[in-house]
Design a protein around this motif. Structure first.
Motif, PDB file in Angstrom:
ATOM      1  N   GLU A  40       0.820  -1.215   0.000  1.00  0.00           N
ATOM      2  CA  GLU A  40       0.000   0.000   0.000  1.00  0.00           C
ATOM      3  C   GLU A  40       0.857   1.269   0.000  1.00  0.00           C
ATOM      4  N   ALA A  41       2.032   1.215   0.653  1.00  0.00           N
ATOM      5  CA  ALA A  41       2.896   2.395   0.744  1.00  0.00           C
ATOM      6  C   ALA A  41       3.381   2.856  -0.636  1.00  0.00           C
ATOM      7  N   LYS A  42       3.462   1.924  -1.594  1.00  0.00           N
ATOM      8  CA  LYS A  42       3.902   2.293  -2.940  1.00  0.00           C
ATOM      9  C   LYS A  42       2.899   3.195  -3.652  1.00  0.00           C
ATOM     10  N   PHE A  43       1.677   3.196  -3.194  1.00  0.00           N
ATOM     11  CA  PHE A  43       0.622   3.930  -3.889  1.00  0.00           C
ATOM     12  C   PHE A  43       0.238   5.217  -3.153  1.00  0.00           C
ATOM     13  N   PHE A  44       1.113   5.640  -2.198  1.00  0.00           N
ATOM     14  CA  PHE A  44       0.876   6.899  -1.476  1.00  0.00           C
ATOM     15  C   PHE A  44       1.290   8.082  -2.354  1.00  0.00           C
ATOM     16  N   ILE A  45       0.447   9.072  -2.451  1.00  0.00           N
ATOM     17  CA  ILE A  45       0.726  10.277  -3.243  1.00  0.00           C
ATOM     18  C   ILE A  45       0.741  11.482  -2.309  1.00  0.00           C
ATOM     19  N   LYS A  46       1.834  12.223  -2.336  1.00  0.00           N
ATOM     20  CA  LYS A  46       1.940  13.417  -1.495  1.00  0.00           C
ATOM     21  C   LYS A  46       0.964  14.491  -1.951  1.00  0.00           C
ATOM     22  N   LYS A  47       0.741  15.433  -1.073  1.00  0.00           N
ATOM     23  CA  LYS A  47      -0.099  16.584  -1.412  1.00  0.00           C
ATOM     24  C   LYS A  47       0.522  17.320  -2.595  1.00  0.00           C
ATOM     25  N   GLN A  48      -0.296  17.633  -3.593  1.00  0.00           N
ATOM     26  CA  GLN A  48       0.170  18.261  -4.828  1.00  0.00           C
ATOM     27  C   GLN A  48      -0.419  19.669  -4.951  1.00  0.00           C
ATOM     28  N   TYR A  49       0.456  20.622  -5.322  1.00  0.00           N
ATOM     29  CA  TYR A  49       0.009  21.986  -5.572  1.00  0.00           C
ATOM     30  C   TYR A  49       0.204  22.326  -7.047  1.00  0.00           C
ATOM     31  N   GLN A  50      -0.649  23.206  -7.538  1.00  0.00           N
ATOM     32  CA  GLN A  50      -0.423  23.856  -8.822  1.00  0.00           C
ATOM     33  C   GLN A  50      -0.613  25.350  -8.552  1.00  0.00           C
ATOM     34  N   ALA A  51       0.458  26.121  -8.738  1.00  0.00           N
ATOM     35  CA  ALA A  51       0.424  27.518  -8.316  1.00  0.00           C
ATOM     36  C   ALA A  51       1.218  28.396  -9.281  1.00  0.00           C
ATOM     37  N   SER A  52       0.995  29.711  -9.142  1.00  0.00           N
ATOM     38  CA  SER A  52       1.724  30.717  -9.904  1.00  0.00           C
ATOM     39  C   SER A  52       2.207  31.782  -8.930  1.00  0.00           C
ATOM     40  N   HIS A  53       3.277  32.479  -9.308  1.00  0.00           N
ATOM     41  CA  HIS A  53       3.760  33.549  -8.429  1.00  0.00           C
ATOM     42  C   HIS A  53       4.424  34.648  -9.240  1.00  0.00           C
ATOM     43  N   ILE A  54       4.548  35.793  -8.600  1.00  0.00           N
ATOM     44  CA  ILE A  54       5.322  36.919  -9.129  1.00  0.00           C
ATOM     45  C   ILE A  54       6.363  37.237  -8.065  1.00  0.00           C
TER      46      ILE A  54
ATOM     47  N   GLN B 121       7.393  36.967   2.212  1.00  0.00           N
ATOM     48  CA  GLN B 121       8.842  37.086   2.093  1.00  0.00           C
ATOM     49  C   GLN B 121       9.517  35.745   2.332  1.00  0.00           C
ATOM     50  N   THR B 122      10.456  35.404   1.426  1.00  0.00           N
ATOM     51  CA  THR B 122      11.327  34.244   1.599  1.00  0.00           C
ATOM     52  C   THR B 122      12.757  34.719   1.372  1.00  0.00           C
ATOM     53  N   VAL B 123      13.677  33.787   1.372  1.00  0.00           N
ATOM     54  CA  VAL B 123      15.074  34.137   1.140  1.00  0.00           C
ATOM     55  C   VAL B 123      15.284  34.727  -0.261  1.00  0.00           C
ATOM     56  N   PHE B 124      14.333  34.478  -1.190  1.00  0.00           N
ATOM     57  CA  PHE B 124      14.491  34.954  -2.561  1.00  0.00           C
ATOM     58  C   PHE B 124      13.871  36.328  -2.790  1.00  0.00           C
ATOM     59  N   GLY B 125      13.045  36.793  -1.882  1.00  0.00           N
ATOM     60  CA  GLY B 125      12.385  38.077  -2.060  1.00  0.00           C
ATOM     61  C   GLY B 125      10.926  37.993  -1.632  1.00  0.00           C
ATOM     62  N   PHE B 126      10.087  38.816  -2.269  1.00  0.00           N
ATOM     63  CA  PHE B 126       8.661  38.834  -1.937  1.00  0.00           C
ATOM     64  C   PHE B 126       7.864  38.182  -3.067  1.00  0.00           C
ATOM     65  N   HIS B 127       6.935  37.304  -2.690  1.00  0.00           N
ATOM     66  CA  HIS B 127       6.144  36.549  -3.659  1.00  0.00           C
ATOM     67  C   HIS B 127       4.668  36.946  -3.572  1.00  0.00           C
ATOM     68  N   ILE B 128       4.079  37.191  -4.742  1.00  0.00           N
ATOM     69  CA  ILE B 128       2.620  37.282  -4.843  1.00  0.00           C
ATOM     70  C   ILE B 128       2.173  35.916  -5.355  1.00  0.00           C
ATOM     71  N   ILE B 129       1.435  35.181  -4.533  1.00  0.00           N
ATOM     72  CA  ILE B 129       1.141  33.777  -4.834  1.00  0.00           C
ATOM     73  C   ILE B 129      -0.339  33.597  -5.171  1.00  0.00           C
ATOM     74  N   ARG B 130      -0.578  32.821  -6.207  1.00  0.00           N
ATOM     75  CA  ARG B 130      -1.939  32.411  -6.562  1.00  0.00           C
ATOM     76  C   ARG B 130      -1.994  30.886  -6.567  1.00  0.00           C
ATOM     77  N   LEU B 131      -2.867  30.336  -5.744  1.00  0.00           N
ATOM     78  CA  LEU B 131      -3.059  28.888  -5.729  1.00  0.00           C
ATOM     79  C   LEU B 131      -4.061  28.526  -6.817  1.00  0.00           C
ATOM     80  N   ASP B 132      -3.610  27.758  -7.807  1.00  0.00           N
ATOM     81  CA  ASP B 132      -4.487  27.393  -8.921  1.00  0.00           C
ATOM     82  C   ASP B 132      -5.251  26.100  -8.650  1.00  0.00           C
ATOM     83  N   GLN B 133      -4.592  25.152  -8.003  1.00  0.00           N
ATOM     84  CA  GLN B 133      -5.254  23.867  -7.741  1.00  0.00           C
ATOM     85  C   GLN B 133      -4.487  23.143  -6.645  1.00  0.00           C
ATOM     86  N   VAL B 134      -5.180  22.316  -5.855  1.00  0.00           N
ATOM     87  CA  VAL B 134      -4.514  21.532  -4.819  1.00  0.00           C
ATOM     88  C   VAL B 134      -5.157  20.159  -4.751  1.00  0.00           C
ATOM     89  N   ASN B 135      -4.319  19.149  -4.641  1.00  0.00           N
ATOM     90  CA  ASN B 135      -4.781  17.771  -4.472  1.00  0.00           C
ATOM     91  C   ASN B 135      -4.201  17.249  -3.163  1.00  0.00           C
TER      92      ASN B 135
END
Length: 394
Positions: free
Chosen positions: A260-274, A370-384
């Motif tokens: 059963e462990a072989k068929f585990f799927i992690k949480k998936q995101y589909q997102a965009s950012h600026i 804010q992250t180490v890379f700068g400031f992100h404007i994030i849009r979550l498009d889809q999540v599983n």
């Protein structure tokens, strides 16, 4: 300096102490691994110096993004696990602490003049045989680091080289070791020998039948022949019997339940950012206090945050997210695609980014993060959400 090292035993022992402390610290602090939560939590202690989660996250984030840039869509969670990227990030931080601690014990220092001289002589910052501040700033921007971070890393590199030179200079070879090495290279042996021609031991005649029989009786084991068998067989290949194999429903269920462990799927995101980077332009070579540097960095952060908030306002007022990403994003890879990051698994992004995603609903825009890379404007498009594939799907 030589007296100092001798007082702590031989150089080999000195180096082994570093190695043992390094390995012990990894196993003591790292444990079972995995994503570490809590920005102020300590994950390792090296000679009393703490390594906290936020520092580890920055190092791990830099490694992740390096491999993403190299492998693009081929980079995955599985590859990150096989490359032991989390362990590598922690080991690098621990190694730096150990080296810097030894340098501090020896009172090794790097002056500002040494730092300026080292950086100004680097070939990538040279133009017409002169240091170019433009090339220097472009290098920092391209690698997404601030002048303070780069100069501190260079200072540590110089310290490491100084420590290496001290160890080399302090290593002495005893007279007995020199003599032993000389013997191995130059020792010779005198001996006497007698030569015989090939015919010297040639028999004078052929052995008789009695001699042969006598030798055979005394050496029968030499003439034994291993047991041999004769068989007939038919060779089958899977393709010949595949259509005759019947797989029962119970067999499929048993395999599924067992694996059963072989068929585990992690949480998936589909997102965009600026991404809006915070580029602090610290004057190169000037001896600024920590307070002055911090002030410049804070001003740069405030400017980047203000720009991100203005872009967010325009999007909420009707501007197209994709077009704004192409125009303003400092992430050239996603910016060209309208800010799209594609689909990725939980654990692939830096913690601050994923925490912001978990606060959003599909289609929702978040405030600048804010992250180490700068400031992100994030849009979550889809999540599983994470799940185990049902048997029907498998």
């Amino acid at each position: 300096m030589l007296k100092y090292i001798r007082s702590h035993a031989l150089v080999k022992v000195f180096l082994w102490v570093i190695i043992i402390a390094f390995v012990a610290t990894i196993f003591y602090s790292w444990g079972a691994g995995g994503q570490v939560e809590g920005a102020n939590k300590t994950i390792a202690t090296v000679n009393g110096m703490k390594i906290q989660v936020n520092e580890f996250n920055r190092a791990y984030g830099n490694i992740l993004n390096f491999y993403r840039d190299q492998f693009h869509d081929q980079f995955s969670d599985e590859m990150a696990a096989k490359l032991n990227l989390k362990e590598n990030a922690l080991e690098a931080l621990i190694q730096n602490r150990l080296i810097l601690a030894e340098a501090e014990k020896m009172n090794l220092l790097v002056s500002n003049q040494e730092l300026v001289s080292s950086i100004s002589k680097r070939p990538e910052f040279q133009k017409d045989s002169q240091f170019s501040n433009v090339l220097y700033q472009n290098y920092l921007n391209f690698n997404r680091i601030t002048p303070r971070e780069f100069e501190e890393s260079q200072r540590k590199d110089i310290l490491r080289k100084k420590l290496e030179e001290v160890i080399k200079a302090s290593t002495q070879i005893s007279e007995s070791e020199i003599q032993e090495a000389y013997k191995k290279e130059n020792e010779k042996i005198k001996f006497k020998f007698i030569g015989f021609s090939r015919d010297f031991f040639k028999p004078t005649g052929l052995p008789s039948d009695q001699d042969l029989q006598k030798y055979f009786e005394a050496h029968k084991n030499e003439f034994e022949v291993p047991e041999q068998i004769q068989v007939q067989y038919v060779k089958l290949v899977p393709a010949m019997v595949m259509d005759k194999i019947e797989i029962y429903e119970e067999d499929i269920k048993d395999y599924y339940n067992t694996n059963e462990a072989k068929f585990f799927i992690k949480k998936q995101y589909q997102a965009s950012h600026i991404l809006i980077k915070s580029d602090a332009q610290l004057p190169f070579g000037e001896d600024l206090s920590d307070e002055e540097k911090e002030k410049l960095l804070d001003e740069a952060d405030a400017g980047a945050r203000g720009k991100a908030e203005e872009i967010l306002k325009q999007i909420r007022d009707g501007a197209d997210f994709g077009e704004m990403a192409k125009k303003y994003s400092d992430d050239p890879g996603s910016g060209a695609n309208g800010g799209s990051l594609g689909q990725f698994s939980k654990g692939m992004m830096v913690p601050e980014f994923e925490e912001a995603l978990d606060r959003l609903s599909p289609g929702e825009l978040g405030s600048p993060v804010q992250t180490v890379f700068g400031f992100h404007i994030i849009r979550l498009d889809q999540v599983n959400e994470e799940r185990i594939k049902p048997l029907v799907e498998v």
